[in-house]
Design a protein around this motif. Structure first.
Motif, PDB file in Angstrom:
ATOM      1  N   TYR A 186     -24.781 -67.461 -15.310  1.00 53.89           N
ATOM      2  CA  TYR A 186     -24.252 -66.337 -15.228  1.00 53.89           C
ATOM      3  C   TYR A 186     -23.268 -66.075 -16.432  1.00 53.89           C
ATOM      4  O   TYR A 186     -22.828 -64.955 -16.639  1.00 53.89           O
ATOM      5  N   SER A 187     -22.722 -67.221 -17.106  1.00 52.80           N
ATOM      6  CA  SER A 187     -21.665 -66.998 -18.177  1.00 52.80           C
ATOM      7  C   SER A 187     -22.291 -66.684 -19.463  1.00 52.80           C
ATOM      8  O   SER A 187     -21.490 -66.333 -20.343  1.00 52.80           O
ATOM      9  N   PRO A 234     -19.122 -66.838  -5.260  1.00 52.43           N
ATOM     10  CA  PRO A 234     -19.132 -67.259  -6.688  1.00 52.43           C
ATOM     11  C   PRO A 234     -19.914 -68.443  -6.984  1.00 52.43           C
ATOM     12  O   PRO A 234     -20.747 -68.571  -7.780  1.00 52.43           O
ATOM     13  N   PRO A 285     -12.300 -63.160 -15.862  1.00 49.34           N
ATOM     14  CA  PRO A 285     -13.206 -63.664 -15.049  1.00 49.34           C
ATOM     15  C   PRO A 285     -14.551 -62.764 -14.644  1.00 49.34           C
ATOM     16  O   PRO A 285     -14.373 -61.465 -14.525  1.00 49.34           O
ATOM     17  N   ILE A 286     -15.431 -63.469 -14.540  1.00 42.61           N
ATOM     18  CA  ILE A 286     -16.913 -62.520 -14.222  1.00 42.61           C
ATOM     19  C   ILE A 286     -16.877 -62.048 -12.949  1.00 42.61           C
ATOM     20  O   ILE A 286     -16.414 -62.751 -11.835  1.00 42.61           O
ATOM     21  N   ASP A 287     -17.153 -60.640 -12.742  1.00 39.24           N
ATOM     22  CA  ASP A 287     -17.147 -59.881 -11.685  1.00 39.24           C
ATOM     23  C   ASP A 287     -18.325 -59.611 -11.092  1.00 39.24           C
ATOM     24  O   ASP A 287     -19.143 -58.877 -11.346  1.00 39.24           O
ATOM     25  N   ARG A 288     -18.861 -60.532 -10.171  1.00 40.78           N
ATOM     26  CA  ARG A 288     -20.468 -60.538  -9.515  1.00 40.78           C
ATOM     27  C   ARG A 288     -20.532 -59.229  -8.682  1.00 40.78           C
ATOM     28  O   ARG A 288     -21.487 -58.692  -8.676  1.00 40.78           O
ATOM     29  N   PRO A 674     -10.439 -69.860 -10.668  1.00 40.32           N
ATOM     30  CA  PRO A 674     -11.462 -68.937 -10.790  1.00 40.32           C
ATOM     31  C   PRO A 674     -12.921 -69.748 -10.779  1.00 40.32           C
ATOM     32  O   PRO A 674     -13.395 -69.535 -12.156  1.00 40.32           O
ATOM     33  N   TRP A 676     -16.461 -70.894 -11.345  1.00 37.83           N
ATOM     34  CA  TRP A 676     -17.794 -70.256 -11.410  1.00 37.83           C
ATOM     35  C   TRP A 676     -17.831 -68.607 -11.904  1.00 37.83           C
ATOM     36  O   TRP A 676     -18.446 -67.810 -11.732  1.00 37.83           O
ATOM     37  N   LYS A 677     -16.533 -68.518 -12.440  1.00 36.31           N
ATOM     38  CA  LYS A 677     -16.361 -67.014 -13.198  1.00 36.31           C
ATOM     39  C   LYS A 677     -15.960 -66.941 -14.341  1.00 36.31           C
ATOM     40  O   LYS A 677     -15.579 -65.990 -14.723  1.00 36.31           O
TER      41      LYS A 677
END
Length: 708
Positions: A186-187, A234, A285-288, A674, A676-677
């Motif tokens: 995901y990253s 997440p 941070p990743i916004d799923r 955060p 896993w983001k």
């Protein structure tokens, strides 16, 4: 009844159900669960031990339980083993017993021989029951066979699972030194990603890593499915199901039907993508949730386009192959979409066999088809990524990661509720890194119920995960032997271990991996009984060695030549900060900020500093490091240390390659960090895109160190 007798009877009942109240902790001391905790763990197993009378009744029941069955619910054995099977019938009745072989092993019938084993009959539920003993042939082929018994008081059948004695390594791995990358998919974003790394990025990463760096595998985070609608959990280690793939990782443009959309529909897809295509360059941070909302809208448009006849036939074949498991998962997704999170459902909807659920399946048939189609599309793209990796020369390609369990309100908890224990969750007792213990909120397998289901839910899950895998990493592999059960209402420290039939669980894992041609790695870090590692090695399951945990009794780093050969060796793991952050003491500072330490921060910081200095001294003694090294030089020296081990597999965190300092996950936290983001970024927090990774000087330098 004297208190001592009550305690002894309770513990005898616990032993009968494989509950282990006493264990040795990370500190070397013996720890013992309270009687109250034991009662609660037994309750989670469906055993009432709330009073001495109930304990007595439960003991009588468990002793008679095997005699109530004509055949054991399942028989799991190793190839070549001589195994005797008890058959229970009314005393004096004749019985005929035979085997029907697995069609994949050629099919056919095999006779089973009765052997002379004298066992006194037993009166059970007012009936005198006798036991006949039959011995299975020792030349049975690998596979899922079936034993059958027929007679006046016997009409029964059970699976007989013949498993490999040992998984052998592929020839390219036998000498060791094969290395690969460990990305959190995901990253790892590209300019074409919709805010989250996807399966197209995985395919490109595999191709480039093989051609540019001669890497042989990609160990990715679990790709298990999350919730169908926002908000998404997440953590890839807390999925709704372990069997199916998260469609968040689908690349919309790579779905073949996208090429045939009308201009108007293509515009809808492009509009959906517009807000998220630029997110890959964002350092935050990743916004799923934003990414999945955009993808889901676009995929709805693509799904509405009819499939060509050959594509429709392929989809129909996929649905048929996945069977009831896919139907139940897709139906659960449709129910969540319609009714919201399961916590708000009616009692009827919580029962997969209810009339309300049957009616919903008819009413939501179109949505069930959509969620099934998403799994097919994801499966196709995952297959493509593995094929690209292998065709590029990788020895293994994609190495999947299997999470320990599932979300307590997820699809598996709904569909598999008969084989999961809902009165407890999985966790870990206190250790040196998590001194308050851990509660992962995941319902554990119910050992007896899983055996009664002949381990089929476990097998089906393994088959799906292994279908496009060159290897599989089993997170917390000790969970195939025992799990720390935390009863609902208890703190993480107040639990007890429950043992599992490891011969069955490991054997079935070995059989399915053998059939898939995959290597198996067990994450055996932490408190693991020494015999477990020996057992896994005997079965051909590789272990895990993390540099910071590989220490001699006096705390000095274990020399490279003393590492295990049959293991995946790495410098770090996803539950620690990347190496640059570890060297800077980030793991101490972070836990201090989050209130996770049980010792004074100065004490923990001093211990970490001493550990770091011992490692640096060891690197200098080996000539791997000068006296005034840069951070990059230390990171590379640590990886050269791992490179010098005899380990079969060597893993490099992609975060280490680019100098990232932030942890992907801090155990013991939820919203406080955060988890896993964190996007792939360098030491300054600037995102590193897949497009730029293979021209990144620091990444290239570390790859050179691993390839040298």
């Amino acid at each position: 009844m004297p208190e001592t007798t009550r305690h002894e009877d309770l513990w005898r009942l616990a032993a009968a159900y494989d509950v282990v109240p006493r264990y040795q902790g990370h500190d070397g001391d013996e720890h013992e669960a309270s009687d109250e905790t034991v009662v609660r763990v037994l309750a989670a197993l469906g055993v009432d031990a709330s009073s001495p009378e109930r304990v007595e009744l439960a003991l009588a029941h468990v002793e008679n339980m095997p005699w109530r069955r004509v055949l054991p619910p399942v028989v799991v054995l190793r190839e070549g083993a001589a195994v005797q099977v008890p058959v229970h019938v009314t005393h004096g009745d004749p019985v005929d017993v035979w085997l029907e072989l697995d069609a994949e092993a050629g099919g056919g019938r095999r006779e089973v021989t009765q052997v002379d084993v004298v066992v006194e009959p037993r009166t059970v539920d007012g009936r005198l029951v006798g036991r006949a003993t039959f011995e299975l042939p020792t030349d049975l082929p690998l596979g899922w066979h079936e034993i059958r018994a027929d007679g006046p008081s016997a009409h029964a059948h059970s699976p007989v699972v013949v498993t490999p004695h040992r998984l052998e390594l592929p020839e390219r791995l036998r000498e060791g030194g094969v290395w690969g990358l460990m990305p959190q998919l995901y990253s790892v974003r590209s300019r074409r990603s919709w805010g989250v790394g996807d399966l197209a990025d995985l395919a490109e990463l595999g191709w480039l890593a093989a051609h540019r760096w001669k890497a042989d595998f990609l160990l990715v985070n679990p790709l298990h499915a999350a919730e169908p609608v926002e908000p998404l959990t997440p953590s890839p280690y807390l999925p709704t199901t372990r069997r199916f793939v998260n469609p968040l990782y689908v690349r919309v443009e790579d779905v073949p039907e996208t090429a045939y959309l009308s201009a108007a529909d293509r515009a809808l897809v492009e509009w959906a993508a517009e807000p998220v295509l630029g997110l890959a360059a964002e350092p935050g941070p990743i916004d799923r949730d934003v990414a999945w909302a955009a993808k889901r809208a676009a995929l709805e448009v693509v799904h509405a386009h009819p499939l060509a006849p050959a594509r429709q036939a392929a989809f129909d074949a996929y649905v048929e192959e996945e069977g009831e498991g896919l139907r139940e998962f897709a139906l659960w997704c449709a129910l969540v979409e319609r009714h919201g999170p399961p916590a708000g459902w009616s009692d009827e909807l919580h029962d997969p066999l209810s009339d309300a659920v049957a009616a919903a399946a008819v009413e939501l048939a179109d949505r069930v088809a959509f969620w099934s189609w998403l799994q097919w599309v994801a499966d196709e793209q995952l297959e493509h990524a593995q094929r690209v990796a292998r065709d590029s020369g990788m020895a293994l390609g994609i190495m999947h990661d299997l999470a320990v369990g599932v979300h307590p309100e997820g699809a598996d908890a709904w569909a598999l509720r008969d084989v999961l224990a809902t009165g407890a969750s999985v966790g870990a007792p206190p250790d040196m890194y998590n001194q308050q213990g851990q509660d992962w909120s995941q319902p554990p397998w119910h050992p007896d119920a899983l055996a009664r289901a002949a381990y089929r839910p476990y097998r089906d899950m393994l088959r799906t995960v292994l279908r496009h895998a060159g290897a599989i990493r089993i997170d917390h592999v000790i969970g195939l032997f025992r799990l720390w059960w935390v009863p609902v209402g208890n703190g993480a420290k107040d639990g007890a271990y429950v043992r599992y039939d490891h011969e069955a669980l490991v054997g079935i894992l070995a059989l399915e991996a053998h059939r898939a041609g995959a290597v198996v790695i067990g994450e055996d870090l932490g408190t693991v009984e020494p015999w477990v590692r020996d057992y896994l090695d005997d079965r051909g399951i590789l272990g895990t060695s993390v540099l910071w945990f590989e220490q001699e009794h006096d705390g000095r780093p274990r020399p490279p030549e003393s590492y295990r050969h049959r293991a995946l060796a790495t410098v770090t793991t996803h539950d620690l900060p990347p190496t640059a952050g570890y060297l800077a003491g980030e793991h101490v500072a972070l836990r201090d900020r989050l209130g996770l330490l049980t010792e004074p921060v100065a004490t923990v910081r001093a211990h970490a500093a001493a550990e770091r200095e011992r490692m640096l001294d060891a690197l200098r003694e080996r000539g791997l490091l000068g006296h005034d090294p840069s951070e990059r030089e230390i990171v590379e020296a640590l990886h050269r240390w791992v490179r010098a081990t005899p380990a079969v597999l060597l893993g490099v965190s992609l975060a280490d390659a680019v100098g990232e300092r932030r942890a992907q996950n801090q155990p013991g936290t939820d919203q406080e960090y955060p988890n896993w983001k964190v996007p792939l970024a360098d030491g300054t927090g600037r995102p590193v895109l897949l497009d730029d990774l293979f021209t990144h000087a620091r990444a290239q330098s570390l790859a050179d160190a691993m390839g040298s």
